[in-house]
Design a protein around this motif. Structure first.
Motif, PDB file in Angstrom:
ATOM      1  N   SER A 183       0.831  -1.193   0.091  1.00 13.94           N
ATOM      2  CA  SER A 183      -0.047   0.095   0.060  1.00 13.94           C
ATOM      3  C   SER A 183       0.895   1.171  -0.278  1.00 13.94           C
ATOM      4  N   GLU A 184       1.894   1.230   0.656  1.00  9.83           N
ATOM      5  CA  GLU A 184       2.820   2.331   0.748  1.00  9.83           C
ATOM      6  C   GLU A 184       3.586   2.647  -0.547  1.00  9.83           C
ATOM      7  N   PHE A 185       3.883   1.535  -1.131  1.00  8.84           N
ATOM      8  CA  PHE A 185       4.840   1.678  -2.462  1.00  8.84           C
ATOM      9  C   PHE A 185       3.557   2.188  -3.607  1.00  8.84           C
ATOM     10  N   LEU A 186       2.356   1.744  -3.412  1.00  9.09           N
ATOM     11  CA  LEU A 186       1.357   1.925  -4.293  1.00  9.09           C
ATOM     12  C   LEU A 186       1.120   3.640  -4.074  1.00  9.09           C
ATOM     13  N   VAL A 187       0.984   3.892  -2.808  1.00 10.94           N
ATOM     14  CA  VAL A 187       0.744   5.726  -2.583  1.00 10.94           C
ATOM     15  C   VAL A 187       1.854   6.652  -3.330  1.00 10.94           C
ATOM     16  N   LEU A 188       3.173   5.879  -3.151  1.00 11.35           N
ATOM     17  CA  LEU A 188       4.256   6.547  -3.630  1.00 11.35           C
ATOM     18  C   LEU A 188       4.412   6.659  -5.082  1.00 11.35           C
ATOM     19  N   ILE A 223       1.225   1.054 -11.986  1.00 10.50           N
ATOM     20  CA  ILE A 223       0.315   1.242 -10.761  1.00 10.50           C
ATOM     21  C   ILE A 223      -0.878   0.268 -10.893  1.00 10.50           C
ATOM     22  N   ALA A 224      -1.270   0.060 -12.408  1.00  7.54           N
ATOM     23  CA  ALA A 224      -2.337  -0.709 -12.577  1.00  7.54           C
ATOM     24  C   ALA A 224      -1.999  -2.026 -11.919  1.00  7.54           C
ATOM     25  N   TYR A 225      -0.747  -2.434 -12.306  1.00  9.83           N
ATOM     26  CA  TYR A 225      -0.359  -3.850 -12.265  1.00  9.83           C
ATOM     27  C   TYR A 225      -0.158  -3.860 -10.646  1.00  9.83           C
ATOM     28  N   GLN A 226       0.180  -3.055 -10.007  1.00  8.63           N
ATOM     29  CA  GLN A 226       0.490  -3.058  -8.507  1.00  8.63           C
ATOM     30  C   GLN A 226      -0.659  -3.187  -7.823  1.00  8.63           C
ATOM     31  N   ARG A 227      -1.797  -2.448  -8.075  1.00 14.35           N
ATOM     32  CA  ARG A 227      -3.310  -2.558  -7.824  1.00 14.35           C
ATOM     33  C   ARG A 227      -3.684  -3.853  -7.770  1.00 14.35           C
ATOM     34  N   VAL A 228      -3.653  -4.455  -8.922  1.00 16.72           N
ATOM     35  CA  VAL A 228      -4.300  -6.135  -8.958  1.00 16.72           C
ATOM     36  C   VAL A 228      -3.374  -7.016  -8.177  1.00 16.72           C
ATOM     37  N   SER A 229      -1.945  -6.839  -8.352  1.00 11.90           N
ATOM     38  CA  SER A 229      -1.267  -7.948  -7.663  1.00 11.90           C
ATOM     39  C   SER A 229      -1.500  -7.616  -6.047  1.00 11.90           C
ATOM     40  N   THR A 230      -1.604  -6.493  -5.582  1.00 12.89           N
ATOM     41  CA  THR A 230      -1.805  -6.170  -4.105  1.00 12.89           C
ATOM     42  C   THR A 230      -3.208  -6.820  -3.576  1.00 12.89           C
ATOM     43  N   GLY A 231      -4.182  -6.395  -4.546  1.00  6.66           N
ATOM     44  CA  GLY A 231      -5.432  -6.722  -4.168  1.00  6.66           C
ATOM     45  C   GLY A 231      -5.729  -8.418  -4.143  1.00  6.66           C
ATOM     46  N   VAL A 232      -4.887  -9.029  -5.135  1.00 11.17           N
ATOM     47  CA  VAL A 232      -5.095 -10.593  -5.194  1.00 11.17           C
ATOM     48  C   VAL A 232      -4.427 -11.091  -3.874  1.00 11.17           C
ATOM     49  N   ARG A 233      -3.240 -10.606  -3.496  1.00  5.57           N
ATOM     50  CA  ARG A 233      -2.346 -11.053  -2.396  1.00  5.57           C
ATOM     51  C   ARG A 233      -3.426 -10.854  -1.098  1.00  5.57           C
ATOM     52  N   LYS A 234      -4.212  -9.716  -1.024  1.00 10.71           N
ATOM     53  CA  LYS A 234      -4.818  -9.391   0.164  1.00 10.71           C
ATOM     54  C   LYS A 234      -6.211 -10.357   0.209  1.00 10.71           C
ATOM     55  N   LYS A 235      -6.707 -10.467  -0.982  1.00 13.20           N
ATOM     56  CA  LYS A 235      -7.794 -11.527  -1.088  1.00 13.20           C
ATOM     57  C   LYS A 235      -7.498 -12.827  -0.304  1.00 13.20           C
ATOM     58  N   ILE A 236      -6.281 -13.418  -0.805  1.00 14.35           N
ATOM     59  CA  ILE A 236      -5.800 -14.769  -0.497  1.00 14.35           C
ATOM     60  C   ILE A 236      -5.397 -14.659   1.011  1.00 14.35           C
ATOM     61  N   LEU A 237      -5.089 -13.644   1.608  1.00 17.51           N
ATOM     62  CA  LEU A 237      -4.728 -13.706   2.945  1.00 17.51           C
ATOM     63  C   LEU A 237      -5.781 -13.582   3.870  1.00 17.51           C
ATOM     64  N   GLU A 294      -5.704 -12.932 -15.543  1.00 17.06           N
ATOM     65  CA  GLU A 294      -6.998 -12.675 -14.822  1.00 17.06           C
ATOM     66  C   GLU A 294      -7.550 -13.853 -14.901  1.00 17.06           C
ATOM     67  N   PHE A 295      -7.711 -14.968 -15.624  1.00 17.89           N
ATOM     68  CA  PHE A 295      -8.386 -16.075 -15.827  1.00 17.89           C
ATOM     69  C   PHE A 295      -7.911 -16.864 -14.556  1.00 17.89           C
ATOM     70  N   TYR A 296      -6.501 -17.150 -14.386  1.00 12.86           N
ATOM     71  CA  TYR A 296      -5.883 -17.818 -13.526  1.00 12.86           C
ATOM     72  C   TYR A 296      -6.099 -17.301 -11.599  1.00 12.86           C
ATOM     73  N   GLU A 297      -5.988 -16.157 -11.911  1.00 12.11           N
ATOM     74  CA  GLU A 297      -6.445 -15.525 -10.650  1.00 12.11           C
ATOM     75  C   GLU A 297      -7.736 -15.576 -10.104  1.00 12.11           C
ATOM     76  N   GLU A 298      -8.571 -15.508 -10.794  1.00 16.01           N
ATOM     77  CA  GLU A 298      -9.963 -15.690 -10.595  1.00 16.01           C
ATOM     78  C   GLU A 298     -10.290 -17.130 -10.178  1.00 16.01           C
ATOM     79  N   GLU A 299      -9.524 -18.162 -10.941  1.00 15.78           N
ATOM     80  CA  GLU A 299      -9.474 -19.658 -10.699  1.00 15.78           C
ATOM     81  C   GLU A 299      -8.957 -19.914  -9.360  1.00 15.78           C
ATOM     82  N   VAL A 300      -7.882 -19.165  -8.926  1.00 18.29           N
ATOM     83  CA  VAL A 300      -7.279 -19.409  -7.699  1.00 18.29           C
ATOM     84  C   VAL A 300      -8.128 -18.839  -6.646  1.00 18.29           C
ATOM     85  N   ASN A 301      -9.033 -17.861  -6.752  1.00 19.73           N
ATOM     86  CA  ASN A 301      -9.937 -17.150  -5.696  1.00 19.73           C
ATOM     87  C   ASN A 301     -10.890 -18.084  -5.519  1.00 19.73           C
TER      88      ASN A 301
END
Length: 404
Positions: free
Chosen positions: A64-69, A151-165, A354-361
């Motif tokens: 989140s800090e890196f994204l805001v920066l 930034i778009a890549y970072q948003r998605v990657s961070t969001g996926v990790r947060k969902k998994i956690l 996107e397909f694999y992230e959705e499948e993993v979720n």
């Protein structure tokens, strides 16, 4: 204060190794730079084991800090400010105070004549994917556009990790609480009941005898078995941190039913999104593959992509190069082939991610939905067995007394 093994070069171009005492990796880099040395690498003394047992640098940054920066920096650049002026502002006004000294260091390197990508890479705090993306933006003259992609890549990657956690929080909490309860019963309650029944000198039911034998009479044997299991797990973990061990462990891990396939697809999704971001920003395919390889955590997948990079460099197509080891899923290879044929490799890689992230979720949600009640039932039965075994002799005494 720890010690760091540093590979440096002096002003005359001589390259040598040096051990630097410091509180963190960043401090070691800064001390060497202050003495006019060029830093090639800084590693914790003691190798991988030393890196595991020593605490991390206090200047680690969150997603989140890196994204805001990045958002702040990109906004300043889009507003027309020169890079140095934007760095000046961030060095004093960045939302994360612990990042300000790092930004000040990057600003000083840029002021000395280095490019922004070089200064970011030398800071040692940011990923190679980030510095390569900035380099692509500098070469193409479209740094704000590349930062938008990142930034778009970072948003998605961070969001996926947060969902998994977030999905895994409740099962972990459940296991922790259950372990604490069982530990208390085994170490505090059962020995007292065992002493009571021994003083009464009566014949105990079979479940009670089994429970007391395991937790009191053979306690050290039981603890020895537990310690052996823990030591074996620790040994496997350390072995998996080596290159050969990590590759073999990943191969085993990815072959596990359901879980292995889910882990592999998560890794492939992360690789696909990283490569797509680099290609969209203007990085050539081979350079993008090299950088994306460094961002992969799985040693088996990293080895596969590294071999594919060399094959692509020799003129082979990407989907053929990635299919050589049989690690990448067939569907991903088919989509990459279509992307190469149509000239839309980057969008197709994003589609794979996107397909694999959705499948993993979906799979994780389904697994957690199954695991939670199974854990509750298992721990409930286990605790019930302990309590019934403890109180069964008392019920037997009561029944005997009532009969008499």
């Amino acid at each position: 204060m720890g010690e760091f093994v540093c590979r440096v070069a002096d002003a005359e171009g001589r390259v040598f190794s040096h051990v630097e005492p410091a509180n963190s990796l960043d401090e070691a880099r800064q001390k060497l730079a202050d003495r006019g040395l060029y830093v090639y690498s800084v590693e914790t003394r003691g190798g991988r084991l030393g890196a595991l047992v020593r605490p991390r640098s206090g200047r680690q940054i969150t997603g989140s800090e890196f994204l805001v920066l990045n958002q702040q920096f990109n906004t300043l650049i889009k507003a027309g400010l020169p890079i140095l002026r934007a760095l000046d502002l961030l060095a004093t006004r960045a939302s994360a105070p612990k990042l300000r000294p790092v930004i000040a260091q990057i600003r000083d390197h840029v002021r000395e004549g280095k490019s922004l990508s070089e200064a970011v890479a030398e800071s040692g705090l940011f990923s190679k994917v980030y510095s390569t993306a900035i380099l692509a933006g500098e070469k193409s003259g479209n740094l704000p556009g590349v930062l938008d992609y990142y930034i778009a890549y970072q948003r998605v990657s961070t969001g996926v990790r947060k969902k998994i956690l977030a999905t895994l929080v409740y099962p972990c909490l459940l296991i922790t609480v259950a372990t604490i309860i069982v530990t208390y019963l085994v170490t505090g309650v059962i020995p007292k009941f065992a002493l009571l029944y021994r003083d009464l000198n009566v014949e105990l039911p079979a479940p009670t005898r089994l429970l007391i034998a395991l937790t009191v009479d053979y306690r050290f044997v039981f603890l020895g078995v537990v310690a052996l299991i823990v030591a074996t797990a620790a040994g496997v973990f350390l072995w998996s941190r080596t290159e050969g061990g990590g590759t073999a462990f990943d191969r085993f891990k990815f072959r596990l039913p359901i879980i292995g396939d889910t882990l592999l697809k998560f890794q492939v999704a992360q690789f696909s999104r990283t490569l797509a971001t680099l290609l969209t920003g203007g990085t050539p395919l081979v350079a993008g593959l090299q950088t994306a390889t460094d961002a992969i955590t799985s040693k088996l997948l990293r080895s596969t992509v590294a071999q594919a990079t060399q094959t692509v460099r020799e003129g082979q197509s990407l989907h053929v190069a990635l299919s050589s080891n049989g690690v990448i899923p067939e569907m991903a290879l088919d989509m990459i082939e279509v992307g190469e044929s149509s000239g839309a490799l980057s969008p197709m890689l994003n589609s794979v991610a996107e397909f694999y992230e959705e499948e993993v979720n979906v799979r994780l949600s389904a697994l957690v939905a199954i695991i939670e009640p199974v854990l509750l039932i298992f721990m409930g039965l286990f605790v019930a067995f302990i309590l019934i075994s403890l109180y069964l002799p008392i019920f037997s005494f009561s029944l005997s007394g009532a009969t008499r």
